[in-house]
Enzyme design. Structure first.
Site, PDB file in Angstrom:
ATOM      1  CE  LYS A 143      13.528 -11.574  -9.214  1.00 44.67           C
ATOM      2  NZ  LYS A 143      14.022 -11.330  -8.108  1.00 44.67           N
ATOM      3  CD  GLU A 165       9.624 -12.149  -7.458  1.00 46.72           C
ATOM      4  OE1 GLU A 165      10.835 -11.879  -7.833  1.00 46.72           O
ATOM      5  OE2 GLU A 165       9.324 -11.164  -6.731  1.00 46.72           O
ATOM      6  CD1 TRP A 225       0.039  -6.119  -2.939  1.00 49.60           C
ATOM      7  CD2 TRP A 225      -0.599  -6.818  -0.915  1.00 49.60           C
ATOM      8  NE1 TRP A 225       0.214  -7.374  -2.956  1.00 49.60           N
ATOM      9  CE2 TRP A 225       0.165  -7.536  -1.650  1.00 49.60           C
ATOM     10  CE3 TRP A 225      -0.668  -6.873   0.219  1.00 49.60           C
ATOM     11  CZ2 TRP A 225       0.256  -9.175  -1.042  1.00 49.60           C
ATOM     12  CZ3 TRP A 225      -0.464  -8.200   1.056  1.00 49.60           C
ATOM     13  CH2 TRP A 225       0.003  -9.265   0.400  1.00 49.60           C
ATOM     14  NE  ARG A 250       4.501   1.957  -0.268  1.00 46.68           N
ATOM     15  CZ  ARG A 250       5.704   1.772   0.627  1.00 46.68           C
ATOM     16  NH1 ARG A 250       6.757   1.935   0.357  1.00 46.68           N
ATOM     17  NH2 ARG A 250       5.359   1.267   1.933  1.00 46.68           N
ATOM     18  CE  LYS A 290      11.216  -3.231  -5.574  1.00 50.26           C
ATOM     19  NZ  LYS A 290      11.676  -4.405  -6.202  1.00 50.26           N
ATOM     20  CG  ASN A 343       1.449   0.855   4.308  1.00 50.54           C
ATOM     21  OD1 ASN A 343       1.268  -0.355   4.191  1.00 50.54           O
ATOM     22  ND2 ASN A 343       2.579   1.549   4.235  1.00 50.54           N
ATOM     23  N   GLY A 344      -0.830  -0.807   6.173  1.00 50.34           N
ATOM     24  CA  GLY A 344      -0.546  -1.459   7.475  1.00 50.34           C
ATOM     25  C   GLY A 344      -1.621  -2.492   7.589  1.00 50.34           C
ATOM     26  CD  GLU A 371      16.732 -13.286  -7.176  1.00 51.89           C
ATOM     27  OE1 GLU A 371      16.570 -13.849  -6.218  1.00 51.89           O
ATOM     28  OE2 GLU A 371      16.365 -12.295  -7.613  1.00 51.89           O
ATOM     29  CB  CYS A 426      -0.802   0.206   1.249  1.00 49.29           C
ATOM     30  SG  CYS A 426      -2.177  -1.095   1.314  1.00 49.29           S
ATOM     31  CG  HIS A 465      19.776 -37.142  -3.437  1.00 56.24           C
ATOM     32  ND1 HIS A 465      19.943 -38.619  -3.111  1.00 56.24           N
ATOM     33  CD2 HIS A 465      20.856 -36.541  -3.978  1.00 56.24           C
ATOM     34  CE1 HIS A 465      21.444 -38.683  -3.563  1.00 56.24           C
ATOM     35  NE2 HIS A 465      21.957 -37.447  -3.871  1.00 56.24           N
TER      36      HIS A 465
HETATM   37  C1  AGP Z   1      12.218  -9.846  -5.120  1.00 57.71           C
HETATM   38  O1  AGP Z   1      12.123 -10.014  -6.469  1.00 57.71           O
HETATM   39  C2  AGP Z   1      10.901 -10.010  -4.306  1.00 57.71           C
HETATM   40  N1  AGP Z   1      10.055  -8.857  -4.649  1.00 57.71           N
HETATM   41  C3  AGP Z   1      10.843 -10.310  -2.876  1.00 57.71           C
HETATM   42  O2  AGP Z   1      11.329 -11.611  -2.561  1.00 57.71           O
HETATM   43  C4  AGP Z   1      11.798  -9.193  -1.831  1.00 57.71           C
HETATM   44  O3  AGP Z   1      13.022  -9.627  -2.419  1.00 57.71           O
HETATM   45  C5  AGP Z   1      11.568  -9.608  -0.377  1.00 57.71           C
HETATM   46  O4  AGP Z   1      10.290  -9.220  -0.267  1.00 57.71           O
HETATM   47  C6  AGP Z   1      12.532  -8.893   0.439  1.00 57.71           C
HETATM   48  O5  AGP Z   1      12.262  -7.264   0.084  1.00 57.71           O
HETATM   49  P1  AGP Z   1      13.314  -6.274   0.634  1.00 57.71           P
HETATM   50  O6  AGP Z   1      14.642  -6.744   0.063  1.00 57.71           O
HETATM   51  O7  AGP Z   1      12.821  -4.911   0.447  1.00 57.71           O
HETATM   52  O8  AGP Z   1      13.534  -6.607   2.305  1.00 57.71           O
END
Ligand code: AGP
Length: 630
Positions: A504, A507, A82, A29, A625, A108-109, A500, A2, A523
């Site tokens: 990616k 996501e 969000w 956000r 984000k 926000n929260g 990673e 948010c 395994h």
């Molecule tokens: C990464 O692509 C993601 N959006 C997510 O995993 C992110 O890295 C994670 O939420 C941590 O966020 P931060 O680095 O802002 O703490």
């Protein structure tokens, strides 16, 4: 999660236009819905829409609904949602109001105890219009104002009842020249422009108005008003309401450039940020090493030199991509020093016993946003147990940066794509420098240190070179666009890159894919391999290159497809004729550094696969984000 924004101005201005623009800046956000509220023609006027503001929130449409007089106003607030409590509908969209539209608020929260508050408020006759936790705050303030006429007192009394996190912006119909803000867990920044205040969850959205701001800390309550034609602010501690005003430092916005906020000539922020990685790597390293001494320099850690010389254990605490950077850091630090590194997922660390010896342990919290609730709480937990905590943070002045004892800013600039790319590279680069520093304080000699620096200096050019494989990646993606399963595989330093790459890919494409150390395949995950499965094997020509061939033979014998990511020195190896596709990276003289290059084709692979599937790569569904809720 948010985004909230607000304007309070001396002269009436087109505040709605400012709010719409800021909501665009904060879109990463949250993009389930958006809304604005203002005071016009003696009333609170609210407009809401579903979806992302950049596509659905238009000033013309707002004025046609709430009246043209709203074109000039002194006060307005806005929100990008969000969704946490209640689905993305117009009634759940913010701003929310009370029974009689006496106030408007954005939040926000999350309010953990909202159900019990709602029950009591309903009993007292309040009518609710949404399923959100936020709406209880509006009704609770309305209820409090029955006793405490002053909005200030009513808000403070309400805040005392709330459990959970909040960044709040509120205004009242009977005080249309005053904006009230409160913070507990979720960020709020107050931009100080010439004749107005601009409010935003992130300083990115203030840049269009000013470069001066005040950042609220947890427990702070701000009353912004226009008195005798001048903007005035009073900040107090809402937990100790009578204790008087708090003096706040006015800071300059750092770490964000206006060009970070626009896509430029790229067609997505993702691609733009992937292409920025060579320069981000350079910027992260700038001034942070000394060729003469062969050592790394971190101004932010200077007071802890002695401590870092003595540590035997290093923890990283982080989430998601930042955790993957920490895992890569472990490999590099353990390769160069005798320090044991533990990678802890922040949400797990918080609830564990954690038997560390605070004297010879250092904890590094890694976060792009510096706001992630799980990481922030883990930092507090570690500090409470007496351990020094150092931040590896991108956003300057963010909550985790403030909470840490010391730290390093990663200097990636504002990252707008929800899926992290350039922030990862900056975190990874920071870990290489940190490993150098820790190694130089131990066994590494000056010449080895100089050599390490030389290798690191070469990386930005190697990254530029690897970006040239984009067209090849597009072709490969087209070939595999119908594939059912994908596994990302590697060994040693390449495992965290496989993880990673898989993150990616998930996501951006919404496909469930796996990632494993290559040797683990047999395994269990081997059961998945068939002609509808693609194995992406990261295997630069290092000491395990030959060993990797065995695993690939096994995959091929089960009918699987194999895409190998290797380096140009492997060209001509007849074994590679057995695999389906190969992407060649530039060759590096020290294989330890390949992760800083090999992640790039894998990021491009995820983006182009998502493009083929028609997904929005900048705003993946269900994600935000900054994850400011548990
Ligand atoms: C990464 O692509 C993601 N959006 C997510 O995993 C992110 O890295 C994670 O939420 C941590 O966020 P931060 O680095 O802002 O703490």
């Amino acid at each position: 999660m948010c985004g909230i924004t607000g304007i309070l101005s001396i002269e009436k201005r087109e505040a709605i236009k400012d709010i719409v623009a800021s909501l665009g800046d904060l879109e990463y956000r949250g993009y389930d819905s958006a809304g604005v509220a203002t005071f016009s023609e003696g009333e609170i006027k609210i407009y809401k829409c579903l979806g992302a503001p950049s596509q659905n929130l238009h000033t013309k449409e707002i004025y046609s609904r709430i009246g043209n007089k709203a074109r000039k106003t002194s006060i307005a607030i806005g929100h990008n949602r969000w969704a946490t409590h209640g689905t993305p509908t117009l009634s759940n969209a913010h701003p929310h109001t009370d029974c009689h539209k006496e106030l408007a608020l954005v939040h926000n929260g999350t309010i953990i105890n909202y159900e019990s508050l709602k029950k009591a408020l309903k009993k007292a006759g309040h009518i609710f219009c949404s399923d959100t936790d936020t709406e209880v705050i509006a009704h609770q303030i309305e209820e409090a104002r029955k006793i405490y006429k002053s909005p200030e007192e009513a808000i403070v009394r309400t805040l005392a009842l709330l459990e959970g996190s909040f960044g709040l912006a509120i205004f009242f119909k009977d005080y249309p020249n005053t904006l009230y803000l409160a913070k507990n867990g979720s960020p709020i920044n107050i931009g100080i422009a010439k004749d107005f205040f601009a409010i935003a969850s992130s300083v990115n959205a203030l840049l269009r108005h000013t470069d001066k701001y005040i950042s609220l800390r947890d427990g702070e309550f701000a009353v912004l008003s226009i008195k005798k034609g001048l903007p005035t602010s009073k900040i107090i501690n809402f937990k100790n309401y009578k204790s008087g005003a708090i003096k706040k430092e006015v800071r300059k916005i750092e770490g964000v450039a206006p060009e970070d906020l626009s896509m430029g000539n790229y067609n997505s922020f993702m691609i733009k940020e992937i292409y920025e990685q060579p320069s981000v790597t350079k910027t992260t390293m700038l001034g942070r090493y000394d060729e003469k001494t062969g050592n790394a320099i971190f101004g932010g850690l200077i007071d802890y030199e002695e401590k870092l010389q003595k540590i035997h254990t290093l923890y990283t605490i982080a989430c998601g991509t930042a955790h993957n950077a920490g895992c890569l850091g472990k490999e590099i630090i353990e390769a160069l020093t005798d320090i044991n590194v533990r990678n802890e997922i922040a949400s797990e660390f918080r609830y564990k016993k954690n038997n560390f010896n605070a004297v010879d342990t250092a904890i590094f919290a890694v976060s792009q946003s510096g706001e992630t609730a799980d990481t922030l709480e883990a930092v507090k937990e570690a500090k409470q147990k007496g351990c020094d905590v150092f931040g590896i943070i991108n956003v300057v002045g963010s909550a985790i940066a403030q909470e840490s004892d010391a730290g390093v800013y990663t200097r990636a600039g504002a990252e707008i794509g929800v899926a992290s790319t350039k922030a990862f590279i900056s975190q990874a680069t920071t870990f290489y420098l940190l490993a150098l520093k820790l190694a130089r304080e131990r066994l590494m000699n000056v010449q080895e240190g100089r050599d390490f620096i030389k290798k690191l200096e070469e990386i930005p050019n190697k990254q530029k070179e690897v970006l040239k494989v984009e067209q090849k990646i597009k072709d490969i993606v087209t070939k595999y666009s119908k594939i059912k399963n994908i596994n990302f595989l590697g060994r040693g330093v390449n495992v965290s890159i496989a993880n990673e790459a898989a993150l990616k890919f998930k996501e951006l494409t919404y496909m469930e894919v796996g990632s494993y150390p290559l040797g683990e395949l047999k395994h269990g995950p081997m059961a998945v391999i068939d002609k509808e499965c693609l194995s992406v094997v990261i295997m630069p020509k290092d000491k395990l290159f030959e060993m990797n061939k065995n695993s690939i033979e096994q995959i091929k014998s089960k009918g699987g497809n194999v895409l190998v990511i290797t380096d140009k020195s492997a060209r001509g190896d007849s074994f590679l004729k057995k695999v389906d596709d190969v992407i060649y990276m530039p060759t590096l003289t020290n294989p330890l550094f390949y992760p800083l290059v090999e992640i790039i084709p894998l990021q491009l692979f995820a983006v182009h696969f998502a493009n083929i599937l028609g997904k929005n790569v900048d705003k993946p569904r269900n994600l935000a984000k900054s994850v400011t809720v548990e």
